[in-house]
Design an enzyme around this catalytic site. Sequence first.
Site, short mmCIF file in Angstrom:
data_model
loop_
_atom_site.label_atom_id
_atom_site.label_comp_id
_atom_site.label_asym_id
_atom_site.label_seq_id
_atom_site.Cartn_x
_atom_site.Cartn_y
_atom_site.Cartn_z
N LYS A 111 0.82 -1.22 0.00
CA LYS A 111 0.00 0.00 0.00
C LYS A 111 0.85 1.27 0.00
O LYS A 111 0.46 2.27 -0.61
CB LYS A 111 -0.95 0.00 1.19
CG LYS A 111 -2.05 -1.05 1.08
CD LYS A 111 -3.04 -0.95 2.23
CE LYS A 111 -4.17 -1.96 2.07
NZ LYS A 111 -5.16 -1.85 3.17
N LYS A 193 -6.67 -13.43 -7.23
CA LYS A 193 -7.86 -13.48 -6.39
C LYS A 193 -8.91 -12.47 -6.83
O LYS A 193 -8.59 -11.36 -7.25
CB LYS A 193 -7.46 -13.20 -4.93
CG LYS A 193 -8.58 -13.36 -3.92
CD LYS A 193 -8.06 -13.12 -2.51
CE LYS A 193 -9.16 -13.25 -1.48
NZ LYS A 193 -8.65 -13.00 -0.10
N LYS A 196 -12.75 -6.77 -4.77
CA LYS A 196 -13.72 -5.69 -4.94
C LYS A 196 -13.06 -4.40 -5.41
O LYS A 196 -13.75 -3.49 -5.88
CB LYS A 196 -14.46 -5.44 -3.62
CG LYS A 196 -13.57 -5.00 -2.47
CD LYS A 196 -14.35 -4.93 -1.16
CE LYS A 196 -13.45 -4.55 0.01
NZ LYS A 196 -14.16 -4.56 1.30
#
Length: 331
Positions: A111, A193, A196
């Site tokens: 991140k 994977k 969202k």
Amino acid sequence: METLFSGIQPSGIPTLGNYIGALKQFNEIQNDYDCYFCIVDQHAITVPQDRLKLRENIRKLAAIYLASGLNHENITLFIQSEVPAHVQAGWILTTISSIGELERMTQFKDKSQKQTEGIPAGLLTYPPLMASDIILYNTNIVPVGDDQKQHLELTRNLVDRFNSRYNDILIKPEIRMPKFGARIMSLQDPTKKMSKSDDVTKNFISLLDEPNVAAKKIKSAVTDSDGIVKYDKENKPGISNLLVIYSSLTNKSIEEIVSQYEGKGYGDFKGDLAEIVKQFLIDFQEKFNYYYENKEILDEILDNGRDKASKVANKTLKKMENAIGLGRKRR
């Protein structure tokens, strides 16, 4: 009865993969544990959020938890920021965390690389707050996926460190990896994977997708050229991923489904799975709308959850503060 804790960030609408990998399993085991399900909104603000969208997502996530089959009379559903003990205990755990171990967290590395205007300190101190979420409820079991396992290992280390320095007052949680079917992959790239946060909407199915749109995504999902319905994760990742979805939504075994489509092609299989997903979403969204549109009912459930969570969390926090020597001596 052992205690189970799980938290989900309200940073977007969960996917079908989130349902199969977590929410569905919570529904199945909710009567086996004293369950605390937390909407971890304070974790969500480690990256910028639109305040109105965040509040909307908090309520939507609460309704999604309940639509998944959780019985609010048996479990505790609450919002993290409404229980101040989380941040208070999080600060205590931050003081016994080292910068080095926090910088080694894979999610921090990933991140922080995406930040263009400086790295927020919250990205670094995220794990001690996550640890406080868990330890405040005397948690025995934490169901997590691969991406959170490292954080849980840190939580266990912090519990050991706190207990050795002060007193053995914190319970060391055990990590429970999800069962088969927990890792649902992208529909267009079955090597990664389902997420969202994916920029390509055809890669995932949101739990609030229009059912017909979701059905089309299944029909256009990537498979392979041989047309044989067979589970082979290594050589046939696309059809294998769809088989897991089919199995999870119907409770049929992979073997049973493969036998059902022996001699048939992907067209028949995808067409049937598209209808299964469509009907699942119709039923799920009907339950979701009941809770989301009935504000008073949802608020009462969250108020009750807040009150119960606060009572337990404050008791643990007081033990921690007493052990360290903070404030006046409490009896």
